[in-house]
Design a protein around this motif. Structure first.
Motif, short mmCIF file in Angstrom:
data_model
loop_
_atom_site.label_atom_id
_atom_site.label_comp_id
_atom_site.label_asym_id
_atom_site.label_seq_id
_atom_site.Cartn_x
_atom_site.Cartn_y
_atom_site.Cartn_z
N LEU A 212 0.83 -1.21 0.00
CA LEU A 212 0.00 0.00 0.00
C LEU A 212 0.86 1.26 0.00
N GLY A 213 2.11 1.12 0.47
CA GLY A 213 3.01 2.27 0.45
C GLY A 213 3.25 2.80 -0.95
N GLY A 214 3.27 1.91 -1.94
CA GLY A 214 3.47 2.36 -3.31
C GLY A 214 2.34 3.24 -3.81
N LEU A 215 1.10 2.82 -3.54
CA LEU A 215 -0.06 3.61 -3.97
C LEU A 215 -0.08 4.97 -3.28
N LEU A 216 0.29 4.98 -1.98
CA LEU A 216 0.32 6.24 -1.24
C LEU A 216 1.36 7.19 -1.80
N LEU A 217 2.57 6.66 -2.05
CA LEU A 217 3.64 7.52 -2.55
C LEU A 217 3.33 8.05 -3.93
N GLU A 218 2.71 7.25 -4.78
CA GLU A 218 2.34 7.74 -6.10
C GLU A 218 1.41 8.94 -6.00
N ARG A 219 0.45 8.88 -5.11
CA ARG A 219 -0.48 9.99 -4.93
C ARG A 219 0.24 11.22 -4.38
N LEU A 220 1.14 11.00 -3.43
CA LEU A 220 1.85 12.13 -2.83
C LEU A 220 2.81 12.79 -3.81
#
Length: 298
Positions: free
Chosen positions: A228-236
């Motif tokens: 889930l860290g990947g999806l969060l970082l992409e948004r940020l």
């Protein structure tokens, strides 16, 4: 199957990191030249790491617009850094409640927290010095941030620390000496890279120790959820507010950034070392691998 990974002795390893902290630590209040003027024509992040570099939108922008985009992207990343280091410090404080207060491990944990506090102050002051504004959490993001430190326990604490540290660190190491970079930002990166090297070693050692002694269920849970860290970082990394502040259409800018093969290549380059570590320790599973790939990091 998880391959054998030798976990270092916790106290001996903490002692080595403490000695390193004595030799090479910084106080940004005096180790940064806050009075030096910004240099005309210099970028706040090198052009080739900006999310829109190489897109049609980028080609239509003037040099001043590109520099302004770099200012806003840098301010966004520094703001994200402040949020993450705040979360990490909260989680580390909870971790210390269950540890021997006289141990070297505890002493280094407190030393790292001190580093992170100075980093947050350095990031905030740099945003102000760049002539930008910090990016604020929305109410629902703030609610999530207040919950996250409670979930960062055991193996998840150390894996989350690596996700928040290694990807930024890899990019900083690659661009810290770029001649197009503002000296103020280059100095910030130099300080941050030096101290984060110890933090990354500490977190990697934490992962190795935990996987050697924890239950198989925890390995599966953490190895799956960390994706889930990947999806969060992409948004940020494609925050529409930074595009709006740079005078661009936020929707179109975000669309082009996410479709930008150059930006995706930078994401993969920044994640490469951490991805290899997660694979090597059995912390990358089918679901998390798919999530990182969906977010453009694999």
């Amino acid at each position: 199957m998880t391959r054998s990974v030798g976990a270092p002795d916790r106290e001996a390893f903490a002692d080595r990191l403490l000695r390193g902290s004595i030799k090479r630590s910084y106080a940004p209040v005096v180790d940064m030249d806050w009075d030096a003027p910004l240099e005309d024509g210099k970028y706040f992040l090198p052009p080739d790491v900006l999310s829109l570099h190489g897109t049609p939108l980028w080609e239509s922008m003037s040099e001043q617009q590109r520099i302004e985009l770099s200012r806003q992207e840098a301010a966004n990343i520094l703001s994200v850094g402040i949020w993450f280091e705040n979360i990490l410090n909260q989680a580390l404080l909870r971790h210390l409640l269950h540890n021997d207060p006289g141990s070297l491990h505890t002493r280094y944990t407190l030393t790292e927290m001190g580093d992170e506090c100075r980093h947050m102050a350095m990031f905030g002051r740099t945003i102000e010095r760049m002539g930008a504004k910090p990016f604020q959490l929305r109410w629902y993001q703030a609610a999530a941030v207040n919950v996250l430190p409670k979930t960062f326990r055991g193996t998840m604490l150390w894996v989350a620390a690596l996700i928040g540290e290694e990807i930024f660190d890899a990019t900083q190491r690659r661009v810290v000496d770029d001649p197009q970079l503002q000296p103020l930002v280059s100095r910030l990166m130099r300080i941050h890279v030096t101290e984060e090297a110890r933090h990354i070693q500490f977190a990697r050692a934490g992962v190795r120790r935990r996987i050697a002694e924890t239950h198989r269920f925890e390995k599966i849970w953490v190895g799956t959820a960390q994706g889930l860290g990947g999806l969060l970082l992409e948004r940020l990394f494609t925050n529409p507010v930074m595009y709006r502040r740079a005078g661009l259409d936020p929707r179109e800018a975000r669309r082009q950034a996410r479709a930008n093969p150059h930006f995706r290549a930078n994401q993969r380059r920044g994640f490469a070392d951490l991805a290899a570590f997660l694979e090597d320790t059995g912390m990358m599973r089918r679901t998390s691998r798919a999530l990182w790939r969906r977010a453009g990091f694999l």
